[in-house]
Design an enzyme around this catalytic site. Structure first.
Site, PDB file in Angstrom:
ATOM      1  N   GLY A 254      33.553  40.409  37.380  1.00  0.00           N
ATOM      2  CA  GLY A 254      34.788  40.321  38.140  1.00  0.00           C
ATOM      3  C   GLY A 254      35.358  41.677  38.489  1.00  0.00           C
ATOM      4  CG  ASP A 255      37.053  45.620  37.798  1.00  0.00           C
ATOM      5  OD1 ASP A 255      36.705  46.474  38.642  1.00  0.00           O
ATOM      6  OD2 ASP A 255      38.209  45.541  37.360  1.00  0.00           O
ATOM      7  CG  ASP A 256      34.399  48.965  39.632  1.00  0.00           C
ATOM      8  OD1 ASP A 256      34.349  48.536  40.806  1.00  0.00           O
ATOM      9  OD2 ASP A 256      35.339  49.654  39.194  1.00  0.00           O
TER      10      ASP A 256
END
Length: 471
Positions: A254-256
């Site tokens: 859900g992020d990098d």
């Protein structure tokens, strides 16, 4: 007291004594399974979490069992080190600390389950290069697997699983109900000679792997998965670390997928420990709202000599994103990337000079970051919305950008302005679609540079260690 109760107490005391004695000495003559695993070090002593009262039913807390096991096994650190085996089963536990000259080995079908009881997550101090917790100004919860001031630590297995069970943490974070920063899955601080490999990591409450203030790190062969809408579930975040190798990992986040960091604003500037000499290769990333590889945004101690090669991004917001802003200070320089394959991207190239997240109002707006020596070669992408958004800072131009041998195929209805560029300087060569005027086409004798030397971590030879046969 009845004779039966006295007998039960006596047997429990004997069992506890045997467990402690067994844990101190370990099993020095364990039968081999005939299989082996690759590690920076093999160990003389072996024990099972079962030897310390562990119960793999997915319901019984094993927090005390892990603490007891590691406390006892730490006593043989100087005698060839120790290995704690987690057999098949579901081993529920809160946070526990590792020790030096130690291997945590998860067998196939072994699952370490993170407890959802907050009382099993102790509070730890804020990080000095951050000045506060990231989720809340106060302290932070310890990670599930934690260690500080360690030497020679291996976390590995036969694709065993560590499940952070992060859903309740995500709900509380979104509702603003947390007074402390969420735990990470694995955090190792002030340490050297680390290996994390051949595991499946699921649903961390926040970042998955966070080595910080550490050096000589190998991270390889991991499958890391969280829902693509889960908050701040970065895959691997080397933070003020040096001599790091990250390779052959698959990340859905859900992020990098990878975020290289070095502290936040004035706190990172004061701490002054850069992330440097890092290689990331053969990463496969899926992250629709973030980058495959991010440099920053917390980069105030500096980021340099980063090598990125032979990676794949699918349904990901950008390939490599540099994130910084006024007040960050620090630098991002000597970045080298080659061989990136992409499918279904919002951006291929992205640099952000206006990333506004700050720990508090006391940052220095005159602390400007230095961004220079950015080299990208051999990128191929299809189904792309924007080729590039490259925003430097007025009065602080991002310099020395070189982009060569790039072919970008656009989606059916792409944005009209494909290269949006401000406050940058550099060149391109053999780039399709043609780049912006601030990156004019030049005829290069070769390609944008990529180092020919090896980092010291790339020359480390792993040992073949026997997999013990544990009952």
């Amino acid at each position: 007291m009845s004779m039966a109760k006295l007998s039960a107490l006596f047997l429990a005391a004997v069992a506890a004594s045997l467990l402690c004695s067994w844990g101190i000495e370990g099993r020095t003559s364990v039968r081999s399974s005939g299989k082996s695993y690759q590690a920076i070090s093999c160990r003389k002593h072996t024990a099972s979490i079962k030897d310390f009262g562990g119960v793999g039913d997915g319901k019984t807390s094993n927090t005390k069992a892990f603490a007891l096991a590691i406390a006892n096994l730490s006593k043989v650190a100087a005698d060839g080190g120790s290995q704690l085996v987690v057999p098949a089963g579901k081993w529920l536990t809160g946070s526990f600390n590792l020790t030096s000259y130690f291997t945590l080995y998860l067998e196939k079908d072994a699952v370490i389950l993170a407890s959802q009881d907050e009382s099993e997550w102790p509070q730890v101090e804020i990080l000095p290069s951050y000045g506060r917790g990231r989720d809340a100004p106060g302290g932070r919860y310890s990670s599930l697997i934690f260690g500080t001031n360690l030497t020679d630590v291996v976390i590995t297995g036969n694709n065993g699983t560590i499940d952070g069970q992060g859903q309740p943490w995500w709900v509380k974070f979104r509702a603003g109900e947390l007074n402390l920063t969420r735990p990470y899955l694995i955090e190792i601080m002030y340490s050297e000679n680390l290996q994390i490999s051949n595991l499946i990591l699921l649903d961390s409450p926040s970042w998955f792997i966070h080595p910080i203030y550490s050096k000589n790190i190998i991270i390889q062969g991991l499958t890391i998965k969280a829902p693509v809408d889960s908050p701040n579930t970065d895959g691997v975040d080397p933070d003020s670390c040096s001599n790091v190798k990250i390779e052959d990992c698959y990340v859905v986040s859900g992020d990098d997928c990878i975020a290289i960091k070095s502290g936040w604003d004035q706190y990172g500037i004061k701490f002054g420990l850069p992330s440097e000499h890092i290689v990331v290769r053969r990463l496969t990333c899926v992250s629709p709202s973030s980058a495959a590889i991010a440099l920053g945004s917390e980069m105030s101690g500096g980021i340099q000599d980063i090598r990125i090669e032979d990676n794949v991004a699918i349904n990901t917001e950008s390939a490599i994103r540099i994130k910084t802003g006024l007040g960050r200070g620090g630098f991002v320089k000597n970045i080298f990337a080659r061989g990136f394959t992409m499918d279904t991207m919002k951006y291929v190239f992205w640099m952000t000079g206006s990333y506004g997240s700050h720990p508090d109002p006391f940052f220095d707006p005159k602390a400007i970051p230095i961004i220079e020596g950015i080299n990208y070669h051999g990128f191929a992408a299809k189904n792309v919305t924007y080729s590039a958004r490259l925003d430097g800072i007025e009065g602080d131009v991002f310099k020395g950008i070189c982009i060569s041998s790039v072919k970008i195929s656009l989606k059916k209805k792409p944005k009209k302005l494909q290269w949006n560029c401000t406050d940058i300087e550099g060149i391109t060569s053999r780039v399709i679609p043609t780049a912006c005027d601030l990156l004019p086409e030049k005829e290069l004798a070769g390609d944008c540079p990529y180092p020919t030397d090896l980092l010291p971590i790339e020359e480390i030879k792993l040992n073949s260690c026997p997999v013990p046969l544990i009952f």
